[in-house]
Design a protein around this motif. Structure first.
Motif, PDB file in Angstrom:
ATOM      1  N   GLN A 188       0.869  -1.181   0.000  1.00 34.30           N
ATOM      2  CA  GLN A 188       0.000   0.000   0.000  1.00 34.30           C
ATOM      3  C   GLN A 188       0.896   1.218   0.000  1.00 34.30           C
ATOM      4  O   GLN A 188       1.470   1.579   1.025  1.00 34.30           O
ATOM      5  N   TRP A 189       1.040   1.825  -1.153  1.00 34.42           N
ATOM      6  CA  TRP A 189       1.960   2.953  -1.275  1.00 34.42           C
ATOM      7  C   TRP A 189       1.166   4.251  -1.318  1.00 34.42           C
ATOM      8  O   TRP A 189       0.188   4.384  -2.039  1.00 34.42           O
ATOM      9  N   ASN A 190       1.596   5.220  -0.513  1.00 36.75           N
ATOM     10  CA  ASN A 190       1.022   6.559  -0.587  1.00 36.75           C
ATOM     11  C   ASN A 190       2.103   7.546  -0.170  1.00 36.75           C
ATOM     12  O   ASN A 190       3.275   7.198  -0.071  1.00 36.75           O
ATOM     13  N   SER A 191       1.757   8.801   0.072  1.00 39.43           N
ATOM     14  CA  SER A 191       2.767   9.793   0.431  1.00 39.43           C
ATOM     15  C   SER A 191       3.247   9.647   1.865  1.00 39.43           C
ATOM     16  O   SER A 191       4.163  10.334   2.295  1.00 39.43           O
ATOM     17  N   GLY A 192       2.615   8.726   2.615  1.00 36.53           N
ATOM     18  CA  GLY A 192       3.024   8.466   3.982  1.00 36.53           C
ATOM     19  C   GLY A 192       4.085   7.389   4.053  1.00 36.53           C
ATOM     20  O   GLY A 192       4.844   7.167   3.105  1.00 36.53           O
ATOM     21  N   PRO A 193       4.157   6.670   5.167  1.00 36.58           N
ATOM     22  CA  PRO A 193       5.240   5.709   5.359  1.00 36.58           C
ATOM     23  C   PRO A 193       5.130   4.463   4.494  1.00 36.58           C
ATOM     24  O   PRO A 193       6.126   3.785   4.260  1.00 36.58           O
ATOM     25  N   GLY A 194       3.938   4.130   4.011  1.00 39.46           N
ATOM     26  CA  GLY A 194       3.749   2.893   3.257  1.00 39.46           C
ATOM     27  C   GLY A 194       3.422   1.740   4.178  1.00 39.46           C
ATOM     28  O   GLY A 194       3.604   1.797   5.405  1.00 39.46           O
ATOM     29  N   ARG A 195       2.924   0.649   3.578  1.00 37.49           N
ATOM     30  CA  ARG A 195       2.468  -0.474   4.389  1.00 37.49           C
ATOM     31  C   ARG A 195       2.505  -1.744   3.545  1.00 37.49           C
ATOM     32  O   ARG A 195       2.352  -1.690   2.328  1.00 37.49           O
ATOM     33  N   ALA A 196       2.713  -2.883   4.203  1.00 42.30           N
ATOM     34  CA  ALA A 196       2.713  -4.167   3.508  1.00 42.30           C
ATOM     35  C   ALA A 196       1.854  -5.163   4.278  1.00 42.30           C
ATOM     36  O   ALA A 196       1.755  -5.101   5.503  1.00 42.30           O
ATOM     37  N   ASP A 245       6.958   9.636   6.936  1.00 43.29           N
ATOM     38  CA  ASP A 245       6.442  10.021   5.630  1.00 43.29           C
ATOM     39  C   ASP A 245       7.501   9.855   4.547  1.00 43.29           C
ATOM     40  O   ASP A 245       8.693  10.096   4.771  1.00 43.29           O
ATOM     41  N   TYR A 246       7.032   9.441   3.392  1.00 41.51           N
ATOM     42  CA  TYR A 246       7.866   9.273   2.199  1.00 41.51           C
ATOM     43  C   TYR A 246       8.895   8.148   2.339  1.00 41.51           C
ATOM     44  O   TYR A 246       9.891   8.138   1.626  1.00 41.51           O
ATOM     45  N   ASP A 247       8.660   7.206   3.244  1.00 37.36           N
ATOM     46  CA  ASP A 247       9.490   6.001   3.273  1.00 37.36           C
ATOM     47  C   ASP A 247       9.128   5.058   2.124  1.00 37.36           C
ATOM     48  O   ASP A 247       9.969   4.303   1.654  1.00 37.36           O
ATOM     49  N   TRP A 248       7.838   5.070   1.713  1.00 41.54           N
ATOM     50  CA  TRP A 248       7.358   4.247   0.595  1.00 41.54           C
ATOM     51  C   TRP A 248       7.581   2.755   0.841  1.00 41.54           C
ATOM     52  O   TRP A 248       7.892   2.009  -0.083  1.00 41.54           O
ATOM     53  N   LEU A 249       7.439   2.348   2.083  1.00 47.12           N
ATOM     54  CA  LEU A 249       7.559   0.918   2.384  1.00 47.12           C
ATOM     55  C   LEU A 249       6.522   0.138   1.575  1.00 47.12           C
ATOM     56  O   LEU A 249       5.365   0.533   1.479  1.00 47.12           O
ATOM     57  N   GLY A 250       6.946  -0.975   0.991  1.00 54.40           N
ATOM     58  CA  GLY A 250       6.062  -1.799   0.184  1.00 54.40           C
ATOM     59  C   GLY A 250       6.067  -1.470  -1.283  1.00 54.40           C
ATOM     60  O   GLY A 250       5.311  -2.066  -2.058  1.00 54.40           O
ATOM     61  N   TYR A 251       6.927  -0.536  -1.713  1.00 55.01           N
ATOM     62  CA  TYR A 251       6.997  -0.170  -3.132  1.00 55.01           C
ATOM     63  C   TYR A 251       7.472  -1.346  -3.977  1.00 55.01           C
ATOM     64  O   TYR A 251       7.158  -1.454  -5.154  1.00 55.01           O
TER      65      TYR A 251
END
Length: 529
Positions: free
Chosen positions: A344-352, A372-378
């Motif tokens: 789940q990618w967004n402008s926040g930390p991201g999630r998997a 914010d902007y870690d983009w975890l799960g990209y």
């Protein structure tokens, strides 16, 4: 209810049935000069001969070798995370490493190989194949036009032309012929490099080829087939196509619900989730509207061979872009069916997330980035059980931190601290401690070849003792002698007997300590019925 006995605590029992959390076991960080390290990653198989799968990580914004944003790809040992080699892009702004994919022995030398895209090269975009064993360049497939986002998606679909060689598929979603961004997919012969077939999109801004996935033999004609994402189709409602591996003919299509669903932006071909013997397809639409909020995201699981929607899962965070990325994983919950990862990618930390393919159950609780902007799960990939402890590890890209996390789908029981003197560390992780499940007990860095005592109690009452702190209540505790071979103890714990909490700690004879003992940290184990 009866507490688990000290004897049951150290027994070795059988298989587990569910997972409800995750734990990070390692973090691999990009070297100085790498940029967006973790934007892409792929498990490629054993390339260093240690019988454990290895992996590559793309960093398309790297500026190395005196160039600017040329990009790089680095290979790592899956077992140790040791850096094996780095390949650097050869021109400014090439963004080499935007995509990487493994899964084939391209040159048939007995070692798995991998492909890398450089979609922004100014002279000609290319998708290149490299030796997994040495990192040596093997072959290049160049884009038919510039600025086509060539290699945004790639995969090895299998041997589609029957010549005994693995073949190669490349997507170019920004391909502009005959109109803007119609998209293109090409499949190449692994033996000759010739184009076996190609198909261009029919819609301007359709972005055919935004995602690709090897589907196995969808129509049972003996030839492996290919799933193709078409996320801009029909005002970005989106479509996921199944195309014949031998001819490229369209065999099946699934479409999004509304405009700007971007359905088909992400695909994952998952091992048989419904028991019919065929691969099934997970299709993501990160722009899908949920509870009247656009961009929340949704995925469908499509039955292989029929195109029937087996079930759907929706995101829970408004505008969270759930299912922006997807990855298939081998059986994670012991039910014999394939499972899948969701980013789940967004402008926040991201999630998997990790889901059961058979039951739709969320096997992981959510895992977030740090800020914010870690983009975890990209980017996501199944690494396998690299430490042979019975639990699989996964790769999760965190490109905003220039990092990749190696995570294990397992519950980690609570660490209460209080360790010392000495370096002994205890961890219990695995399945929740319910009847019929199993957890891993690992004690490390204890004094070697000494008597170790396991202290366990139904209550805690921290008390100073021999220069350390005993956490389990000493007046009600069991004391179980063990032996510290080489400074480690490795066992497995059966669940059940709860609900009850058990407090445990390890104390080892250690002549090097002033008062003769080494204390581990204390753990609180939550036993379930």
């Amino acid at each position: 209810m009866h507490a688990p006995s000290a004897l049951r605590f150290v027994l070795l029992l059988g298989l587990a049935a569910s997972v409800s959390s995750q734990m990070t076991v390692d973090t691999v960080s990009g070297e100085p000069g790498t940029g967006l390290f973790g934007r892409s990653l792929a498990t490629i198989g054993d390339v260093d001969g240690d019988l454990v799968a290895d992996f590559v990580v793309g960093a398309p914004y790297s500026s190395l070798g005196g160039l600017t944003r040329n990009g790089s790809v680095t290979a790592y040992s899956g077992r140790t995370r040791e850096l094996l080699y780095t390949i650097v892009g050869t021109s400014d702004n090439a963004e080499f490493g935007t995509s990487v994919v493994g899964g084939a022995d391209w040159d048939q030398d007995g070692w798995p190989d991998f492909a890398v895209s450089a979609p922004q090269e100014t002279i000609i975009n290319s998708a290149r194949i490299y030796s997994g064993h040495t990192g040596a360049f093997l072959e290049s497939f160049d884009a038919p036009t510039t600025h086509s986002d060539w290699g945004h998606a790639m995969c090895f679909p299998g041997d589609v032309d029957g010549d005994g060689w693995q073949d190669f598929a490349v997507g170019a979603p920004s391909y502009d012929v005959p109109t803007s961004n119609v998209g293109l997919v090409r499949v190449y012969s692994g033996q000759t490099g010739a184009v076996i077939w190609q198909v261009a999109g029919a819609k301007s801004q359709g972005n055919l080829g935004i995602a690709l996935a090897p589907m196995g033999d969808w129509n049972l004609d003996g030839v492996p087939d290919l799933a193709v994402g078409y996320s801009g189709f029909d005002y970005s409602r989106g479509q996921a196509q199944i195309r014949s591996g031998s001819t490229g003919a369209l065999m099946s299509a699934s479409e999004g619900i509304a405009s700007y669903d971007y359905y088909g932006f992400a695909l994952a071909a998952v091992d048989d989730v419904d028991g019919d013997g065929r691969k099934d397809l997970v299709v993501g639409g990160y722009g899908s509207t949920v509870l009247m909020v656009q961009g929340t995201g949704r995925l469908n699981v499509i039955q292989g061979g029929t195109g029937t929607i087996l079930y759907s899962i929706s995101g829970a965070e408004p505008r969270g872009k759930f299912a922006y990325t997807l990855a298939p994983v081998a059986d994670a919950d012991g039910d014999g069916r394939g499972d899948f990862l969701v980013g789940q990618w967004n402008s926040g930390p991201g999630r998997a997330y990790l889901y059961s393919g058979a039951t739709q159950e969320l096997l992981w609780s959510t895992m977030d980035g740090d800020g914010d902007y870690d983009w975890l799960g990209y980017a996501l990939s199944d690494l396998g059980d690299v430490d042979a402890d019975g639990f699989r590890e996964y790769l999760v890209g965190v490109p905003g931190q220039d990092a990749v996390r190696v995570v294990r789908a397992a519950v980690e029981q609570e660490d209460l601290g209080f360790g010392g003197p000495g370096d002994t560390h205890a961890t219990v992780y695995g399945y929740p401690l319910a009847t019929g499940t199993l957890a891993k007990l690992l004690v490390t860095d204890a004094p070697p070849n000494q008597t170790m005592y396991l202290l366990l109690s139904l209550a805690q009452q921290p008390l100073p003792f021999k220069g350390g702190t005993i956490v389990p209540q000493i007046t009600t505790a069991f004391l179980v002698p063990l032996y510290s071979f080489g400074g480690e103890f490795d066992g497995e714990l059966p669940g059940g007997g709860g609900p009850v909490d058990l407090y445990v700690q390890f104390i080892t004879v250690d002549p090097s300590q002033p008062l003769g003992f080494d204390f581990s940290n204390a753990l609180r184990l939550q036993y379930l019925p």
